[in-house]
Design a protein around this motif. Structure first.
Motif, PDB file in Angstrom:
ATOM      1  N   HIS B 126       0.847  -1.195   0.000  1.00  0.00           N
ATOM      2  CA  HIS B 126       0.000   0.000   0.000  1.00  0.00           C
ATOM      3  C   HIS B 126       0.877   1.238   0.000  1.00  0.00           C
ATOM      4  N   GLY B 127       0.270   2.380   0.198  1.00  0.00           N
ATOM      5  CA  GLY B 127       1.011   3.638   0.164  1.00  0.00           C
ATOM      6  C   GLY B 127       0.881   4.282  -1.207  1.00  0.00           C
ATOM      7  N   LEU B 128       2.008   4.723  -1.745  1.00  0.00           N
ATOM      8  CA  LEU B 128       1.981   5.428  -3.029  1.00  0.00           C
ATOM      9  C   LEU B 128       1.921   4.435  -4.185  1.00  0.00           C
ATOM     10  N   VAL B 129       0.781   3.742  -4.273  1.00  0.00           N
ATOM     11  CA  VAL B 129       0.554   2.780  -5.348  1.00  0.00           C
ATOM     12  C   VAL B 129      -0.816   3.044  -5.974  1.00  0.00           C
ATOM     13  N   ASP B 130      -0.991   2.536  -7.188  1.00  0.00           N
ATOM     14  CA  ASP B 130      -2.278   2.717  -7.863  1.00  0.00           C
ATOM     15  C   ASP B 130      -3.377   1.911  -7.169  1.00  0.00           C
ATOM     16  N   THR B 131      -3.050   0.678  -6.786  1.00  0.00           N
ATOM     17  CA  THR B 131      -4.040  -0.195  -6.160  1.00  0.00           C
ATOM     18  C   THR B 131      -3.419  -0.862  -4.931  1.00  0.00           C
TER      19      THR B 131
END
Lengths: 369, 424
Positions: B126-131
């Motif tokens: 998670h975090g700075l991801v698209d999904t």
């Protein structure tokens, strides 16, 4: 569920994904350009013959795997036998993810990512192949009997795969994490305070909590018992022969204290403290380290970033390779590298701290924590 | 001998007797060689040649011969407050080749060995991801996987030797080291599945154990050669090595190879976690500390002869062997000295030379029976040369704890007993 119904169900899903969002008119001229990527293997139009892939004349309305003299994969033949007929919808689904739509077929093409490309291509192909998309919307027209073993096997593979068309990434494995799940695990706090929960706690409450939960190992005043970590004191000792590295003397950021206590303490009962408890214990640790001096000091997410630990400035990036022993990279000496015979000037056996060496209670220097 | 207990006593008494009546080692060997008499082990039928052994149902999971019972991980009790948050050491002195057997890989954990049913394990990205994604172990096993051989070295390996020779055995001086073949999914594959945003510069890896171990890793490294491994040496990870999954961060500090890996958060800054601020920072003599000293250094050690592997055969052919490694890639060359670093000979590398894996070296000599001061010096493919301990002390002082890759000296006495020494 019959094979053809499964395809129908799969298509309902696929069609929704592919065709709902697009609204610009199909562009056959663009479709012809897309077909440039297909024609190494597929011919279409007058006199088209099979190549690496089957010729495409009459593709609309044609059962899958039915072109004469073309050697299909077993998967494609079976899909046709089970009622798969090519039309606008089935071709769109197939071209979007050939490997998934008919699992085990031999078309090497990875698929067209953009729904618009698929639409344009089919618009052009519809004319070029002499077929009509409208003529064959009927999906369920099994041309042969079903029920063979092979068909059963195919029925578990193809529709299941098509239902799982990529929603994320390349493999579409795993599932989306829910917000509650991320919140449950995402407890890290950064040096700039990012991640701090809303809450507060003061030195006096912290002392009580520390005495109850922490002092057995760390001592009442953070002095450490046995070899458990010392948490307070040691300021000004970093250049001493035996530095005492504590929160006050060494740690660069207060956020690390909050983060670590919340994730891993008390030892053997992690995650048992409330967020406010952790604020209180952190406040007490600041007090033990003389970073705050008032015993009614209250630490909260609001004043947290105002607190700076004394040693913050004394860290630097990794510059090992600038040290002389590395920087030179010279060819090492191979002979007569020292002026005279080498002399032993220290022995481990003298210290006698190696385990199993009949050394009683002796302990050595250094520790691992 | 139906009883498969080893004949010899413990290593403890062996070393003790070796140290006390050291001469006995060489004498015994000499005596045996002098005897021209018939060897009863040959002329008389032995028990194992007459009676039946165990059937195939006796050991569903095989263990080493009972005669190897001394080849075990050992800990140093005084190093830590409690064995639950501690370390033990690989018996390098008894091993050969480059692969460490799974049961002998040193252990370091901060809250004991987490026991996790693989069906209950989850990995979150998670975090700075698209999904933001959650994977089960079954999900992970559907990604294309790779097999890679890597060493893992604790940054504190040899950390007890900064102030001088202290522990008598390469198991203790260098045994926070192992090398196995991992099977797993490239971390890049998993991050691509979630889609890292361009603002994502760092990755936080977190374990599921009661210490919730965390380390920040630059995204370039994460996208380069990191692996999420579920197998080691062909079988599932051992519980103490992070079962069901661990992170491999090849060539970098062992602490970053988060075990029981459960969470990967993409962010734009490092997180300043405990293990990258108060620990795993290298205090220099002037009171300044280096941080983010991720890569492990060019290093080597002679594993035999060594204090736990004395020379029992007297003069004549002697195999000097050891290990070399570097976090930077492969080992180009290892030199060995038998006179404390005055003169050097290039050793023979044998076995595979794989990047960020252990390399095995040998120097086969005809020992004249005189005292030896054994040293090894590794040179990596980037041209970096393993420094002496004194060079490191001159540059850093003695309070760094971590990243001590100085040249080790073993003194081999005429009677074959070996000791950890320092020379000038």
């Amino acid at each position: 569920m019959s094979k053809s119904l499964e395809y129908a169900a799969a298509l309902a899903f696929v069609a929704g994904v592919i065709f709902l969002p697009q609204r610009a008119a199909a562009d056959a001229a663009h479709g012809e350009k897309i077909f440039a990527r297909c024609k190494a293997c597929h011919a279409v139009g007058e006199g088209a013959k099979n190549r690496a892939g089957p010729q495409l004349n009459g593709i609309f309305g044609r059962p899958a795997g039915s072109v004469e003299d073309y050697r299909y994969s077993k998967a494609m033949t079976e899909a046709g036998a089970q009622g798969l007929v090519w039309n606008g919808d089935t071709l769109a689904a197939y071209l979007a993810a050939p490997k998934n739509f008919v699992k085990g077929n031999k078309m090497a093409f990875p698929g067209l990512k953009k729904p618009k490309d698929v639409e344009d291509l089919l618009e052009w192909l519809k004319t070029e192949s002499g077929g009509s998309a409208e003529a064959s919307e009927n999906v369920a027209s099994p041309s042969r009997s079903s029920g063979s073993e092979g068909a059963d096997r195919a029925s578990t593979a193809a529709p299941a795969a098509s239902k799982n068309r990529p929603a994320h990434g390349i493999y579409n494995l795993g599932r989306r994490a829910t917000e509650a799940e991320v919140a449950a695990w995402d407890i890290d706090v950064r040096a700039d305070g990012t991640g701090l929960p809303v809450g507060r706690g003061n030195v006096m409450d912290g002392e009580e909590l520390f005495t109850e939960h922490c002092a057995a190992c760390h001592g009442d005043f953070g002095e450490g018992t046995g070899r458990w970590p010392v948490l307070a004191g040691g300021q000004g000792t970093l250049t001493d022969e035996r530095p005492v590295k504590t929160i006050g003397s060494y740690w660069p950021y207060l956020s690390t204290v909050y983060d670590y206590v919340r994730r891993a303490m008390p030892f053997g009962n992690a995650r048992a403290l409330s967020d406010d408890d952790v604020y209180a214990i952190t406040a007490y640790l600041l007090y033990l380290n003389d970073v705050v001096t008032e015993d009614d000091f209250e630490l909260s997410n609001e004043n947290f970033e105002e607190i700076r630990l004394p040693n913050e400035a004394n860290f630097k990036p990794d510059d090992r390779l600038s040290e002389p022993e590395y920087a030179e990279k010279a060819e090492p000496c191979m002979s007569d590298c020292k002026p005279g015979p080498v002399v032993v000037d220290m022995r481990a056996a003298v210290l006698d701290v190696t385990p199993d060496a009949d050394n009683g209670e002796d302990v050595g220097a250094g520790s691992v924590d | 001998m139906k009883d498969d207990k080893p004949v010899g006593a413990s290593r403890r008494s062996f070393i003790a007797s070796a140290l006390a009546g050291g001469a006995s080692l060489a004498t015994a060997a000499g005596t045996r060689r002098a005897h021209a008499a018939d060897d009863p082990l040959i002329t008389e039928t032995q028990d194992w040649n007459r009676y039946l052994g165990d059937g195939v149902d006796a050991a569903p999971y095989g263990m080493p011969s009972g005669f190897e019972a001394d080849v075990v991980r050992r800990d140093v009790a005084w190093l830590t407050a409690d064995p639950v948050s501690s370390v033990n050491f690989t018996p390098l002195y008894a091993l050969d080749g480059i692969i460490t057997p799974n049961g002998l890989c040193f252990e370091r954990h901060h809250a004991g060995v987490a026991l996790i049913d693989p069906a209950d394990h989850r990995l979150m990205i998670h975090g700075l991801v698209d999904t933001p994604l959650v994977f089960t172990l079954a999900d992970l096993k559907r990604f294309p996987r790779e097999n890679r051989v890597y060493f893992l070295e604790c940054a504190a390996n040899s950390g007890m030797e900064w102030r001088g020779a202290q522990l008598n055995g390469c198991q203790f001086t260098h045994g926070m080291l192992h090398c196995v073949m991992y099977t797993g999914v490239p971390l890049r594959t998993l991050l691509d599945e979630a889609g890292v945003k361009t603002s994502g510069k760092w990755l936080l890896a977190e374990g599921a154990d009661a210490s919730a171990m965390t380390r920040s890793i630059p995204i370039e490294k994460a996208m380069d050669d990191c692996l999420v491994a579920f197998a080691m040496n062909g079988e599932a990870l051992r519980a103490e090595q992070g079962y069901p999954i661990r992170l491999c961060v090849p060539g970098w500090e062992g602490n970053m190879w988060v075990k029981w890996l459960r969470r990967l958060e993409v962010g734009d800054q490092p997180w300043a976690q405990r293990e990258e601020t108060s620990k795993y920072t290298d205090l220099l003599e002037n009171g300044i500390a280096r941080r983010h000293t991720f890569q492990m250094d060019v290093k080597s050690v002679i594993t035999s002869p060594s204090p736990q592997a004395p020379v029992a055969h007297g003069s004549g052919p002697l195999v000097i062997t050891g290990l070399a490694w570097t976090g930077g890639g492969t080992i180009k060359r290892v030199d060995v000295s038998i006179d404390g670093g005055r003169n050097w000979r290039t050793a023979r590398l044998d076995g595979p030379s794989l990047p960020k894996a252990l390399h095995r070296f040998y120097l086969d000599i005809d020992w004249d029976g005189s005292e030896l001061l054994l040293q090894s010096r590794a040179i990596d493919d980037a041209g970096y040369i393993q420094p002496t301990k004194d060079e490191l002390r001159a540059a850093r002082g003695v309070n760094s704890i971590y990243h001590n890759n100085g040249i080790q000296t073993w003194q081999v006495r005429q009677d074959g007993v070996v000791e950890n020494v320092e020379v000038s």
